[in-house]
Design an enzyme around this catalytic site. Sequence first.
Site, PDB file in Angstrom:
ATOM      1  N   TRP A 145      43.695  66.089  42.496  1.00  0.00           N
ATOM      2  CA  TRP A 145      43.942  64.690  42.868  1.00  0.00           C
ATOM      3  C   TRP A 145      43.289  63.768  41.865  1.00  0.00           C
ATOM      4  O   TRP A 145      42.445  64.189  41.078  1.00  0.00           O
ATOM      5  CB  TRP A 145      43.539  64.379  44.328  1.00  0.00           C
ATOM      6  CG  TRP A 145      42.145  64.782  44.779  1.00  0.00           C
ATOM      7  CD1 TRP A 145      41.224  65.508  44.099  1.00  0.00           C
ATOM      8  CD2 TRP A 145      41.557  64.482  46.053  1.00  0.00           C
ATOM      9  NE1 TRP A 145      40.094  65.686  44.859  1.00  0.00           N
ATOM     10  CE2 TRP A 145      40.266  65.063  46.057  1.00  0.00           C
ATOM     11  CE3 TRP A 145      41.968  63.791  47.176  1.00  0.00           C
ATOM     12  CZ2 TRP A 145      39.406  64.963  47.154  1.00  0.00           C
ATOM     13  CZ3 TRP A 145      41.111  63.683  48.265  1.00  0.00           C
ATOM     14  CH2 TRP A 145      39.835  64.264  48.255  1.00  0.00           C
ATOM     15  N   ASN A 146      43.768  62.497  41.908  1.00  0.00           N
ATOM     16  CA  ASN A 146      43.336  61.515  40.921  1.00  0.00           C
ATOM     17  C   ASN A 146      42.922  60.218  41.597  1.00  0.00           C
ATOM     18  O   ASN A 146      43.310  59.958  42.732  1.00  0.00           O
ATOM     19  CB  ASN A 146      44.493  61.190  39.963  1.00  0.00           C
ATOM     20  CG  ASN A 146      45.004  62.412  39.235  1.00  0.00           C
ATOM     21  OD1 ASN A 146      44.245  63.111  38.585  1.00  0.00           O
ATOM     22  ND2 ASN A 146      46.285  62.684  39.368  1.00  0.00           N
ATOM     23  N   HIS A 204      57.803  46.796  41.003  1.00  0.00           N
ATOM     24  CA  HIS A 204      56.922  46.264  42.046  1.00  0.00           C
ATOM     25  C   HIS A 204      57.581  45.172  42.861  1.00  0.00           C
ATOM     26  O   HIS A 204      58.599  44.612  42.472  1.00  0.00           O
ATOM     27  CB  HIS A 204      55.587  45.783  41.442  1.00  0.00           C
ATOM     28  CG  HIS A 204      55.681  44.518  40.654  1.00  0.00           C
ATOM     29  ND1 HIS A 204      55.946  44.503  39.308  1.00  0.00           N
ATOM     30  CD2 HIS A 204      55.541  43.213  41.017  1.00  0.00           C
ATOM     31  CE1 HIS A 204      55.964  43.268  38.868  1.00  0.00           C
ATOM     32  NE2 HIS A 204      55.735  42.438  39.892  1.00  0.00           N
ATOM     33  N   HIS A 206      52.070  35.656  46.810  1.00  0.00           N
ATOM     34  CA  HIS A 206      51.788  35.753  45.368  1.00  0.00           C
ATOM     35  C   HIS A 206      51.719  34.362  44.745  1.00  0.00           C
ATOM     36  O   HIS A 206      50.943  34.148  43.811  1.00  0.00           O
ATOM     37  CB  HIS A 206      52.870  36.597  44.701  1.00  0.00           C
ATOM     38  CG  HIS A 206      52.763  36.766  43.225  1.00  0.00           C
ATOM     39  ND1 HIS A 206      51.562  36.979  42.569  1.00  0.00           N
ATOM     40  CD2 HIS A 206      53.710  36.772  42.256  1.00  0.00           C
ATOM     41  CE1 HIS A 206      51.793  37.114  41.271  1.00  0.00           C
ATOM     42  NE2 HIS A 206      53.070  36.966  41.048  1.00  0.00           N
ATOM     43  N   HIS A 251      59.502  32.267  40.987  1.00  0.00           N
ATOM     44  CA  HIS A 251      58.270  32.421  41.765  1.00  0.00           C
ATOM     45  C   HIS A 251      58.031  31.192  42.647  1.00  0.00           C
ATOM     46  O   HIS A 251      57.772  31.301  43.856  1.00  0.00           O
ATOM     47  CB  HIS A 251      57.080  32.647  40.832  1.00  0.00           C
ATOM     48  CG  HIS A 251      57.061  34.017  40.223  1.00  0.00           C
ATOM     49  ND1 HIS A 251      57.809  34.357  39.114  1.00  0.00           N
ATOM     50  CD2 HIS A 251      56.393  35.148  40.569  1.00  0.00           C
ATOM     51  CE1 HIS A 251      57.596  35.630  38.810  1.00  0.00           C
ATOM     52  NE2 HIS A 251      56.738  36.129  39.678  1.00  0.00           N
TER      53      HIS A 251
HETATM   54  C1  23J Z   1      51.744  35.821  37.409  1.00  0.00           C
HETATM   55  C2  23J Z   1      52.058  34.676  36.686  1.00  0.00           C
HETATM   56  C3  23J Z   1      53.311  34.524  36.183  1.00  0.00           C
HETATM   57  C4  23J Z   1      54.262  35.497  36.412  1.00  0.00           C
HETATM   58  C5  23J Z   1      53.959  36.663  37.147  1.00  0.00           C
HETATM   59  C6  23J Z   1      52.690  36.798  37.625  1.00  0.00           C
HETATM   60  C7  23J Z   1      54.979  37.712  37.399  1.00  0.00           C
HETATM   61  O1  23J Z   1      56.020  37.762  36.801  1.00  0.00           O
HETATM   62  C8  23J Z   1      54.811  38.700  38.484  1.00  0.00           C
HETATM   63  O2  23J Z   1      54.709  39.909  38.249  1.00  0.00           O
HETATM   64  O3  23J Z   1      54.818  38.301  39.640  1.00  0.00           O
HETATM   65  S1  23J Z   1      55.878  35.262  35.766  1.00  0.00           S
HETATM   66 MN    MN Z   2      55.193  40.359  40.303  1.00  0.00          MN
END
Ligand code: 23J
Ligand code: MN
Length: 258
Positions: free
Chosen positions: A61-62, A73, A79, A207
Amino acid sequence: MSSLSNLINDLATGKVKVVDLTQALAPDTPVIALPDMFAQSPGLSVEQISLYDDKGPAWYWNTIRLGEHTGTHFDAPIHWITGKDLAHNATDTIEPAKLVAPANVIDISSEVAKDEGFLLTPEGIEAWEKEHGKIEAGSWVLLRSDWSKRQGREAFLNLKENGPVSPGPSVAGVKALLERNIIGFGTECVGTDAGAAGGFDPAFPAHTLFHGAGKFGLASLANLDKLPAKGSLLITPPLKLVNGSGSPLRVLALVVSS
Ligand code: 23J
Ligand code: MN
């Protein structure tokens, strides 16, 4: 017969196939490069705990360490600052029913072959709907660009003098998808926003606007060329990280074989 027992049968006979939309995850998997003034997200590192040896005679295991937004992802609404106060906005609180949903695949691969920074606009979305039918509420929109076929960090991130160059939705394109009340937006690129999106108004519209509306993102998808334009079913559960902003995941699509 319920539709679920039909599905079980179709999976057993191969009438319905499972397509893996996940990139292999390794220490050399490229992660997004933000401008120098910002903190960077680490890629994957792997440290062995034991390998059937003195440290564990019968087991291997790691330990893994990685940014939440590494490789293929899921982006949760929390986020982004616009989604920070929404209900059910983190990887542990998203309703599980939202993690199984149909997909629409918009193919811009021929445009991207000519223009690496090609943007999906409302006109492009409308043209796709004329050919394939309306994008329904609660469905995913996946952008097929063939970007996942690029090998190595340099080609995948495509960093130029003025910043990264890669396809994504325009501001108006994001708004057009929100009008259709999609569940989320997925891309083969390192992030849901176009490479140039840091300079859009608003910056990073996928986003800012999708997560502000409680919508999800999927990045670094693969094998979108193996999906029909309509009719596939995506299974997208992120890790149930408490207050997680996203996580690497396995993305599976169920597809009726032709
Ligand atoms: C943080 C800031 C800008 C971006 C992102 C993350 C992503 O693309 C992400 O993986 O959520 S553009
Ligand atoms: Mn992302």
